[in-house]
Design an enzyme around this catalytic site. Structure first.
Site, PDB file in Angstrom:
ATOM      1  N   ARG A   1      -0.352  -9.261  13.241  1.00 15.41           N
ATOM      2  CA  ARG A   1      -0.940  -8.239  12.341  1.00 15.41           C
ATOM      3  C   ARG A   1      -1.895  -8.907  11.347  1.00 15.41           C
ATOM      4  O   ARG A   1      -2.934  -8.349  11.005  1.00 15.41           O
ATOM      5  CB  ARG A   1       0.167  -7.487  11.602  1.00 15.41           C
ATOM      6  CG  ARG A   1       0.924  -6.539  12.526  1.00 15.41           C
ATOM      7  CD  ARG A   1       2.251  -6.124  11.950  1.00 15.41           C
ATOM      8  NE  ARG A   1       2.149  -5.183  10.848  1.00 15.41           N
ATOM      9  CZ  ARG A   1       3.141  -4.907  10.017  1.00 15.41           C
ATOM     10  NH1 ARG A   1       4.309  -5.517  10.138  1.00 15.41           N
ATOM     11  NH2 ARG A   1       2.972  -4.031   9.060  1.00 15.41           N
TER      12      ARG A   1
ATOM     13  N   ARG B   1      11.559  -1.927  10.493  1.00 18.57           N
ATOM     14  CA  ARG B   1      10.509  -1.559  11.442  1.00 18.57           C
ATOM     15  C   ARG B   1      10.415  -2.600  12.549  1.00 18.57           C
ATOM     16  O   ARG B   1      10.546  -3.792  12.299  1.00 18.57           O
ATOM     17  CB  ARG B   1       9.158  -1.476  10.718  1.00 18.57           C
ATOM     18  CG  ARG B   1       8.923  -0.151  10.069  1.00 18.57           C
ATOM     19  CD  ARG B   1       7.704  -0.136   9.200  1.00 18.57           C
ATOM     20  NE  ARG B   1       6.519  -0.752   9.782  1.00 18.57           N
ATOM     21  CZ  ARG B   1       5.337  -0.781   9.176  1.00 18.57           C
ATOM     22  NH1 ARG B   1       5.190  -0.200   7.997  1.00 18.57           N
ATOM     23  NH2 ARG B   1       4.299  -1.358   9.739  1.00 18.57           N
TER      24      ARG B   1
ATOM     25  N   ARG C   1      11.647  -6.342   4.398  1.00 20.89           N
ATOM     26  CA  ARG C   1      11.504  -4.882   4.182  1.00 20.89           C
ATOM     27  C   ARG C   1      12.529  -4.094   4.983  1.00 20.89           C
ATOM     28  O   ARG C   1      12.780  -4.359   6.146  1.00 20.89           O
ATOM     29  CB  ARG C   1      10.096  -4.455   4.581  1.00 20.89           C
ATOM     30  CG  ARG C   1       9.857  -2.961   4.447  1.00 20.89           C
ATOM     31  CD  ARG C   1       8.418  -2.622   4.298  1.00 20.89           C
ATOM     32  NE  ARG C   1       7.615  -2.973   5.459  1.00 20.89           N
ATOM     33  CZ  ARG C   1       6.285  -2.828   5.496  1.00 20.89           C
ATOM     34  NH1 ARG C   1       5.639  -2.377   4.442  1.00 20.89           N
ATOM     35  NH2 ARG C   1       5.618  -3.156   6.583  1.00 20.89           N
TER      36      ARG C   1
ATOM     37  N   LYS D   1       0.836  -1.202   0.000  1.00 20.45           N
ATOM     38  CA  LYS D   1       0.000   0.000   0.000  1.00 20.45           C
ATOM     39  C   LYS D   1       0.876   1.258   0.000  1.00 20.45           C
ATOM     40  O   LYS D   1       0.616   2.189  -0.754  1.00 20.45           O
ATOM     41  CB  LYS D   1      -0.934   0.020   1.225  1.00 20.45           C
ATOM     42  CG  LYS D   1      -1.929  -1.140   1.259  1.00 20.45           C
ATOM     43  CD  LYS D   1      -2.913  -1.019   2.412  1.00 20.45           C
ATOM     44  CE  LYS D   1      -2.289  -1.139   3.793  1.00 20.45           C
ATOM     45  NZ  LYS D   1      -1.739  -2.479   4.119  1.00 20.45           N
TER      46      LYS D   1
HETATM   47  P1  AMP Z   1       1.082   0.133   8.854  1.00 17.67           P
HETATM   48  O1  AMP Z   1       2.276   1.011   8.706  1.00 17.67           O
HETATM   49  O2  AMP Z   1      -0.095   0.610   8.057  1.00 17.67           O
HETATM   50  O3  AMP Z   1       1.393  -1.330   8.614  1.00 17.67           O
HETATM   51  O4  AMP Z   1       0.616   0.243  10.389  1.00 17.67           O
HETATM   52  C1  AMP Z   1       1.480  -0.146  11.442  1.00 17.67           C
HETATM   53  C2  AMP Z   1       0.696  -0.296  12.721  1.00 17.67           C
HETATM   54  O5  AMP Z   1       0.084   0.957  13.072  1.00 17.67           O
HETATM   55  C3  AMP Z   1      -0.458  -1.269  12.664  1.00 17.67           C
HETATM   56  O6  AMP Z   1      -0.040  -2.624  12.880  1.00 17.67           O
HETATM   57  C4  AMP Z   1      -1.344  -0.747  13.805  1.00 17.67           C
HETATM   58  O7  AMP Z   1      -0.826  -1.092  15.066  1.00 17.67           O
HETATM   59  C5  AMP Z   1      -1.193   0.758  13.649  1.00 17.67           C
HETATM   60  N1  AMP Z   1      -2.203   1.320  12.723  1.00 17.67           N
HETATM   61  C6  AMP Z   1      -1.995   1.868  11.491  1.00 17.67           C
HETATM   62  N2  AMP Z   1      -3.140   2.270  10.933  1.00 17.67           N
HETATM   63  C7  AMP Z   1      -4.118   1.975  11.826  1.00 17.67           C
HETATM   64  C8  AMP Z   1      -5.528   2.109  11.828  1.00 17.67           C
HETATM   65  N3  AMP Z   1      -6.184   2.640  10.772  1.00 17.67           N
HETATM   66  N4  AMP Z   1      -6.208   1.677  12.913  1.00 17.67           N
HETATM   67  C9  AMP Z   1      -5.581   1.157  13.984  1.00 17.67           C
HETATM   68  N5  AMP Z   1      -4.256   0.968  14.040  1.00 17.67           N
HETATM   69  C10 AMP Z   1      -3.519   1.371  12.972  1.00 17.67           C
END
Ligand code: AMP
Length: 237
Positions: free
Chosen positions: A191, A180, A147, A32
């Site tokens: 996740r 990360r 990554r 994404k």
């Molecule tokens: P991402 O970078 O999108 O993979 O997000 C990393 C982490 O941030 C996720 O595993 C969640 O813990 C938190 N997170 C990101 N976006 C959201 C969301 N829309 N709602 C709740 N937690 C989020």
């Protein structure tokens, strides 16, 4: 026609019409963030990544960041009210006037309901278009554990699929790449569980609304971007 040509022609086309709000949906690691960065070049609208905004809060040590840090480290979702509030603030910024690419939001039906309500309040605004990127589980695991990110220019590499020229360092600015904290196999499993339980219903929510497309994410980056541009053009047309 090469995939690059397709993206470029999408760029010309896309700039003529405001694409409005675009949602990029999909499991962790489907690309994404990578696709959002491609689409910024095509449409000239901002990426709003809730993951990046939360990591920014963690890095700055804000109250939100302090709450989110541990939750993110476990691979769970940050509470809806906190994330919605953060997105609400971001959406007041003027660069979102012609549209934006939401990356990683909404992740629950509560967030989707909140966003739908908010968009319904705007007069004359374009409705949302949702694009779900599909990649199979084993491929996702490889992408997540491989990554590496540049902390300076935010470029994303993968030690298996897209390694930097010099191992461990960014091609653009030479900064040492970082992994990360939640990109480990153990946190990935959590996740994915959160995705299946809470986010997969969001995909169905937008599928049922009609302005929805699914694209195959197991292809070269430019080809996927071209697929998204075509799908959004068709849904807007
Ligand atoms: P991402 O970078 O999108 O993979 O997000 C990393 C982490 O941030 C996720 O595993 C969640 O813990 C938190 N997170 C990101 N976006 C959201 C969301 N829309 N709602 C709740 N937690 C989020």
């Amino acid at each position: 026609m090469s995939s690059e040509t397709t993206v470029n022609s999408g760029r010309e086309e896309g700039r003529k019409t405001a694409p409005g709000p675009i949602l990029l949906l999909g499991a962790p690691g489907v690309g994404k963030g990578t696709q959002a960065k491609e689409l910024i070049k095509v449409w000239g609208i901002p990426q709003i990544s809730t993951g990046d905004l939360l990591r920014g809060n963690v890095a700055q040590g804000t109250e939100l960041g302090k709450t989110a840090k541990e939750i993110m480290g476990r691979g769970d979702l940050v509470p809806d009210s906190l994330v919605n509030e953060m997105v609400a603030v971001r959406l007041t910024q003027p660069d979102t006037a012609n549209g934006y690419i939401l990356d990683g939001f909404p992740r629950t039906l509560v967030q989707a309901g909140w966003l739908d309500g908010r968009l319904a309040e705007r007069v004359g605004g374009l409705p949302v278009v949702a694009v779900s990127i599909q990649v199979d589980y084993n491929q996702l695991l490889r992408r997540i554990t491989g990554r590496r990110n540049c902390p300076v220019c935010q470029c994303i590499y993968n030690v298996y699929g897209k390694p930097p020229a010099k191992e461990g360092f960014c091609d653009v600015d030479g900064a040492a790449l970082v992994q990360r904290a939640d990109d480990t196999e153990k946190v990935f499993a959590e996740r994915m569980r959160a995705y299946e339980a809470l986010t997969a219903p969001v995909v169905e929510h937008y599928r049922a609304q009609g302005r929805f497309a699914e694209v195959d994410g197991d292809r070269p980056i430019a080809e996927i971007a071209a697929g998204i541009v075509t799908a959004v053009g068709r849904l807007r047309g």
